[in-house]
Design a protein around this motif. Structure first.
Motif, PDB file in Angstrom:
ATOM      1  N   UNK A 113      33.535  42.299  36.930  1.00 43.82           N
ATOM      2  CA  UNK A 113      32.859  41.866  36.533  1.00 43.82           C
ATOM      3  C   UNK A 113      33.371  40.574  37.000  1.00 43.82           C
ATOM      4  N   UNK A 114      34.029  40.292  37.644  1.00 51.32           N
ATOM      5  CA  UNK A 114      35.791  39.071  38.344  1.00 51.32           C
ATOM      6  C   UNK A 114      35.239  38.966  39.598  1.00 51.32           C
ATOM      7  N   UNK A 115      33.857  38.053  39.681  1.00 55.73           N
ATOM      8  CA  UNK A 115      33.689  37.390  41.057  1.00 55.73           C
ATOM      9  C   UNK A 115      35.304  36.441  41.641  1.00 55.73           C
ATOM     10  N   UNK A 116      35.309  36.000  40.564  1.00 56.92           N
ATOM     11  CA  UNK A 116      36.103  34.807  40.964  1.00 56.92           C
ATOM     12  C   UNK A 116      37.903  35.658  41.479  1.00 56.92           C
ATOM     13  N   UNK A 117      38.356  36.708  41.306  1.00 58.96           N
ATOM     14  CA  UNK A 117      39.006  37.380  42.251  1.00 58.96           C
ATOM     15  C   UNK A 117      38.755  38.261  43.099  1.00 58.96           C
ATOM     16  N   UNK A 118      37.609  37.868  44.008  1.00 57.26           N
ATOM     17  CA  UNK A 118      36.945  38.066  45.124  1.00 57.26           C
ATOM     18  C   UNK A 118      38.120  38.314  46.758  1.00 57.26           C
ATOM     19  N   UNK A 119      38.333  37.059  46.748  1.00 54.23           N
ATOM     20  CA  UNK A 119      39.517  36.929  47.390  1.00 54.23           C
ATOM     21  C   UNK A 119      40.608  38.011  47.708  1.00 54.23           C
ATOM     22  N   UNK A 120      41.245  38.292  46.233  1.00 54.16           N
ATOM     23  CA  UNK A 120      42.473  38.751  46.248  1.00 54.16           C
ATOM     24  C   UNK A 120      41.637  40.250  46.245  1.00 54.16           C
ATOM     25  N   UNK A 121      40.983  40.644  46.329  1.00 53.27           N
ATOM     26  CA  UNK A 121      39.663  42.411  46.717  1.00 53.27           C
ATOM     27  C   UNK A 121      40.630  42.362  48.070  1.00 53.27           C
ATOM     28  N   UNK A 122      39.869  41.352  49.150  1.00 48.98           N
ATOM     29  CA  UNK A 122      38.652  41.041  50.238  1.00 48.98           C
ATOM     30  C   UNK A 122      40.670  41.399  51.130  1.00 48.98           C
ATOM     31  N   UNK A 164      35.782  47.528  44.151  1.00 54.99           N
ATOM     32  CA  UNK A 164      35.072  46.153  43.595  1.00 54.99           C
ATOM     33  C   UNK A 164      34.870  45.266  44.484  1.00 54.99           C
ATOM     34  N   UNK A 165      34.911  45.184  45.601  1.00 53.76           N
ATOM     35  CA  UNK A 165      34.291  44.380  46.690  1.00 53.76           C
ATOM     36  C   UNK A 165      32.949  44.720  46.455  1.00 53.76           C
ATOM     37  N   UNK A 166      32.437  45.551  46.855  1.00 57.11           N
ATOM     38  CA  UNK A 166      31.255  45.633  47.553  1.00 57.11           C
ATOM     39  C   UNK A 166      30.189  45.994  45.778  1.00 57.11           C
ATOM     40  N   UNK A 167      30.779  46.301  44.800  1.00 54.09           N
ATOM     41  CA  UNK A 167      30.453  46.135  43.678  1.00 54.09           C
ATOM     42  C   UNK A 167      30.325  44.724  43.696  1.00 54.09           C
ATOM     43  N   UNK A 168      31.416  43.495  43.887  1.00 58.17           N
ATOM     44  CA  UNK A 168      30.314  42.073  43.016  1.00 58.17           C
ATOM     45  C   UNK A 168      30.098  41.491  44.338  1.00 58.17           C
ATOM     46  N   UNK A 169      29.919  41.566  45.485  1.00 54.08           N
ATOM     47  CA  UNK A 169      28.489  41.160  46.152  1.00 54.08           C
ATOM     48  C   UNK A 169      28.913  42.321  47.597  1.00 54.08           C
ATOM     49  N   UNK A 170      27.905  41.832  48.829  1.00 56.84           N
ATOM     50  CA  UNK A 170      27.046  41.995  49.820  1.00 56.84           C
ATOM     51  C   UNK A 170      27.841  41.407  51.002  1.00 56.84           C
TER      52      UNK A 170
END
Length: 411
Positions: free
Chosen positions: A175-184, A201-207
């Motif tokens: 659940x590490x949404x701080x890493x969303x930019x890296x996932x993106x 992971x990105x889809x799980x963390x955010x719509x």
């Protein structure tokens, strides 16, 4: 009897216990994704694994000698058993012997670390995170749902696709949404496994539209992770879009998608799919996923269609050796299920999403985690994670006795 004679006499018993721990661990590794296992079933199986490990622990050095010798057999279960004893002992020579196993056994070693209580596993995990074997450390941290900190971001940037993929997946599991930019940034990754892990992971963390679109494309592909992609992608969609997308999918994925989305308006269509032998059982599972009815328990099952064959055959010239994916699912009787649906349809509202018989809410999903079967529990965990951003995904594959403790259930 001399000490040497005693050791010789006990070796066959220790070999049986080592083989038992190995076999049962491999059985539970499959059971975590099987449709007929509940948490109680998994916990009982895990206690059987633990009982065999206990026998090895009590025996001490002779047991380690048996497990060390078994390391050369090339079986994941043997590596798991040896790794549990090695990490519990803290002995550097034992740990080194386990870590010398080929890379394909990394998952078994990470599983052994996850078997240990976190305080006992943590020093070994930290050591691995600082070594060339940090993929094992990342995996073990993720299984324990423990944030490994800076090493995770470093692993996401790695040129090693196996390490990178595991780290990308861990970001979502934790659940590490701080890493969303890296996932993106990895939604254009050239490695298929890394691409899936980043999109999942990105889809799980955010719509998010781009990650969701990438995950949908994987779901429509022939990649190994296509069904895992489908299970999450459909849950991020609104009703009309989900219905339209389902209509574009191949027959089996469309059935799986119907069950995952949970709209009872698709049940008449599912009843028709139950008349198609190769789709019948998975359509029954989708029906259960929506309505909660246990087809076998309610006597809504029928006989296997005459002449139907699935899975590998005894013909040595048959190149298809894939196992029957629906082996543990009952054969639904379409007429009986249609009758049941006619009696209960009024209790379901088209356009609303259901999971195992109730509208999807976090409290209900937590109840499914306690009482559902493994695939239902996995669905509930995804639904909770999407509704509680920043929280770890509940691990339905963790040792059963630990899951029971987390959920407040008695052992």
């Amino acid at each position: 009897m001399t000490l040497e004679g005693l050791v010789r006499a006990t070796t066959p018993v220790l070999s049986q216990q080592a083989e038992g721990a190995s076999f049962l661990w491999e059985l539970r590794s499959r059971a975590v994704a099987e449709p007929h296992y509940s948490l109680a079933d998994l916990a009982k199986l895990d206690l059987r694994v633990e009982a065999n490990l206990d026998g090895l622990r009590v025996a001490g050095e002779p047991a380690w000698d048996v497990c060390k010798e078994a390391l050369s057999t090339g079986e994941s279960g043997e590596v798991f058993a040896a790794a549990v004893l090695a990490f519990e002992s803290g002995a550097a020579d034992r740990i080194q012997a386990v870590l010398a196993a080929p890379p394909e056994f990394s998952s078994a070693i990470a599983s052994a670390l996850s078997w240990l209580p976190l305080p006992q596993a943590e020093p070994h995990i930290q050591s691995l995170l600082a070594s060339s074997l940090r993929r094992i450390g990342i995996a073990a941290s993720a299984i324990h749902r423990r944030d490994p900190g800076p090493p995770l971001a470093d692993a996401i940037a790695s040129t090693d696709p196996l390490l990178r993929s595991r780290a990308l997946r861990a970001a979502g599991e934790l659940g590490l949404d701080r890493l969303f930019p890296e996932l993106y940034a990895h939604l254009a990754d050239e490695d298929d496994c890394c691409l899936f892990s980043a999109a999942w992971s990105a889809t799980l963390l955010a719509d998010d539209a781009k990650s969701h679109s990438t995950l949908k494309a994987i779901a429509e592909s022939n990649l190994p992770d296509s069904e895992n992609a489908l299970q999450l992608a459909i849950r991020r969609m609104e009703g009309p879009a989900a219905t339209a997308w389902r209509g574009k999918l191949a027959p089996r994925p469309a059935v799986v998608a119907a069950g995952a989305f949970g709209d009872p308006s698709c049940i008449p269509w599912l009843l028709e799919q139950m008349k198609v032998p190769k789709l019948a059982r998975v359509a029954g599972e989708a029906f259960t996923m929506i309505t909660g009815v246990d087809i076998a328990f309610e006597d809504l099952d029928g006989d296997k269609p005459e002449g139907f064959k699935a899975g590998p055959t005894e013909n040595p010239e048959d190149e298809d050796v894939a196992m029957d994916p629906d082996e543990h699912l009952p054969w639904p009787d379409p007429a009986l299920i249609a009758k049941w649906w006619g009696q209960h349809e009024a209790g379901f509202h088209p356009g609303e999403r259901y999971l195992v018989g109730q509208p999807i809410t976090v409290p209900w999903c937590r109840q499914v985690l306690r009482e559902g079967r493994q695939r239902q529990r996995a669905a509930a965990a995804l639904e909770i994670a999407m509704r509680e951003p920043g929280q770890p995904l509940f691990n339905v594959a963790a040792p059963g006795f630990r899951q029971q403790q987390i959920l407040g259930l008695s052992r």
